[in-house]
Design a protein around this motif. Structure first.
Motif, short mmCIF file in Angstrom:
data_model
loop_
_atom_site.label_atom_id
_atom_site.label_comp_id
_atom_site.label_asym_id
_atom_site.label_seq_id
_atom_site.Cartn_x
_atom_site.Cartn_y
_atom_site.Cartn_z
N ALA A 202 0.84 -1.20 0.00
CA ALA A 202 0.00 0.00 0.00
C ALA A 202 0.87 1.24 0.00
O ALA A 202 1.87 1.31 0.72
CB ALA A 202 -0.92 0.01 1.21
N ALA A 203 0.50 2.20 -0.83
CA ALA A 203 1.10 3.53 -0.82
C ALA A 203 0.34 4.36 0.22
O ALA A 203 -0.89 4.40 0.20
CB ALA A 203 0.99 4.18 -2.20
N CYS A 204 1.06 5.02 1.11
CA CYS A 204 0.41 5.69 2.23
C CYS A 204 0.99 7.08 2.47
O CYS A 204 2.17 7.34 2.19
CB CYS A 204 0.58 4.88 3.53
SG CYS A 204 -0.02 3.19 3.46
N VAL A 205 0.16 7.94 3.04
CA VAL A 205 0.63 9.22 3.58
C VAL A 205 -0.01 9.41 4.94
O VAL A 205 -1.12 8.94 5.20
CB VAL A 205 0.28 10.42 2.67
CG1 VAL A 205 1.05 10.36 1.36
CG2 VAL A 205 -1.22 10.51 2.42
N THR A 206 0.71 10.09 5.83
CA THR A 206 0.16 10.34 7.15
C THR A 206 -0.90 11.43 7.07
O THR A 206 -0.89 12.27 6.16
CB THR A 206 1.26 10.77 8.13
OG1 THR A 206 1.96 11.89 7.58
CG2 THR A 206 2.23 9.64 8.39
N LEU A 207 -1.80 11.40 8.02
CA LEU A 207 -2.86 12.40 8.07
C LEU A 207 -2.32 13.70 8.65
O LEU A 207 -1.51 13.69 9.57
CB LEU A 207 -4.01 11.90 8.95
CG LEU A 207 -4.78 10.68 8.42
CD1 LEU A 207 -5.68 10.13 9.50
CD2 LEU A 207 -5.60 11.08 7.20
N CYS A 208 -2.76 14.81 8.09
CA CYS A 208 -2.44 16.13 8.64
C CYS A 208 -3.76 16.87 8.85
O CYS A 208 -4.46 17.16 7.88
CB CYS A 208 -1.54 16.91 7.70
SG CYS A 208 0.14 16.28 7.61
N GLY A 209 -4.08 17.13 10.09
CA GLY A 209 -5.34 17.81 10.36
C GLY A 209 -6.47 16.83 10.63
O GLY A 209 -6.27 15.76 11.19
N SER A 210 -7.67 17.15 10.16
CA SER A 210 -8.86 16.37 10.46
C SER A 210 -8.83 15.00 9.79
O SER A 210 -8.31 14.83 8.69
CB SER A 210 -10.10 17.13 9.97
OG SER A 210 -11.26 16.33 10.08
N ASN A 211 -9.41 14.01 10.49
CA ASN A 211 -9.57 12.67 9.92
C ASN A 211 -10.83 12.57 9.07
O ASN A 211 -11.07 11.53 8.45
CB ASN A 211 -9.65 11.62 11.05
CG ASN A 211 -8.32 11.46 11.77
OD1 ASN A 211 -7.41 12.23 11.58
ND2 ASN A 211 -8.24 10.45 12.60
#
Length: 290
Positions: A202-211
């Motif tokens: 899986a290609a992923c990015v971390t969350l920034c701000g609201s979910n």
């Protein structure tokens, strides 16, 4: 057309083009053809693509072709001329020139001296004992669990870039890209025991701000499990990293007194392949520990 409908259309156009590029890397790929795939004029499509991805279409095609070639040079015995052909180059000379400009050495030399060669597994001596041919620093880190946006990929791990290109296009079109985001690849299967075309990642990015994000239908929120991890920093092209994994499992674990955990491995990509040369890419490889 509403703003939401326009965003969805552009997102589909990016996906059409990325799919077409990956499926036709061994064939001619010019601006007019890719604009045709996107159903837009070449002039407007190229400006939109460049603004979204931060590189020209020609740069994307060249980067992906050479990534494919580097993987074959490091992981196969295919002739250099055949690799040039299957990577979309019409002559060995043009391939060698492009490869040397990007990877700092000609293809044949890269096969023998590329970054993948720094992770040789122990040589076995005539006495039957083994001797180490390489030593690398592995750090033990405690990781807190965190959530990511996950875009799945099934198939050879070396092709996970296909999922990343789509994910980045989606982030850009949605206006969600944030330079503080961590970019991660998660790898669920053992390539030595699972057929290559069935490998899950899986290609992923971390969350920034609201979910509270309206995800695409093939995306999901996922959790990177916390705990202790062995972390190895790898410098070099992504296509060479499988050698680092072989070294970790074949040399480091047996000597460390530790055992691997049940969580999947993940990679933290510390810089951007659009901005730095392949030899300068930095990746932290995380392997969970019991």
């Amino acid at each position: 057309m509403s703003g939401e409908a326009s965003t969805a259309l552009y997102q589909k156009r990016f996906q059409w083009v990325i799919d077409y590029i990956y499926d036709h890397l061994d064939q001619p790929l010019d601006l007019n053809k890719l604009a045709e795939v996107a159903c837009m004029s070449p002039y407007h499509w190229h400006r939109i693509y460049h603004a979204t991805y931060g590189e020209t279409l020609a740069s994307t095609v060249k980067r992906l072709r050479l990534h494919k070639a580097a993987g074959k040079l490091a992981n196969s015995d295919s002739a250099v001329a055949e690799i040039a052909k299957t990577s979309g180059y019409t002559s060995l000379q043009s391939f060698s020139r492009a490869f040397s400009e990007t990877y700092g050495m000609p293809p044949a030399k890269y096969r023998k001296q590329g970054s993948h060669t720094q992770f040789h597994i122990n040589d076995r001596c005539a006495s039957g004992t083994t001797r180490s041919t390489s030593m690398h620093e592995v750090n033990i880190k405690q990781v807190e669990a965190f959530e990511v946006i996950s875009f799945p990929h099934t198939g050879p791990y070396i092709n996970i870039g296909h999922a990343f290109e789509k994910l980045f296009g989606w982030l850009a079109v949605k206006g969600l890209f944030n330079p503080e985001m961590k970019v991660l690849g998660v790898y669920y299967d053992d390539p030595s025991s699972v057929p290559e075309n069935e490998l899950r990642s899986a290609a992923c990015v971390t969350l920034c701000g609201s979910n509270d994000i309206d995800l695409d239908e093939n995306m999901a929120l996922a959790t990177i499990q916390g705990g202790e991890y062995a972390v190895l920093r790898f410098k070099g092209p992504y296509s060479d990293m499988h050698k680092a994994y072989a070294w970790l499992y074949g040399e480091w674990f047996p000597k460390s007194g530790r055992e691997p955990g049940n969580q999947p491995a993940f990679e933290d990509y510390l810089n951007n392949p659009r901005e730095v040369a392949p030899n300068d890419l930095l990746t932290d490889i995380y392997l969970a520990l019991k």
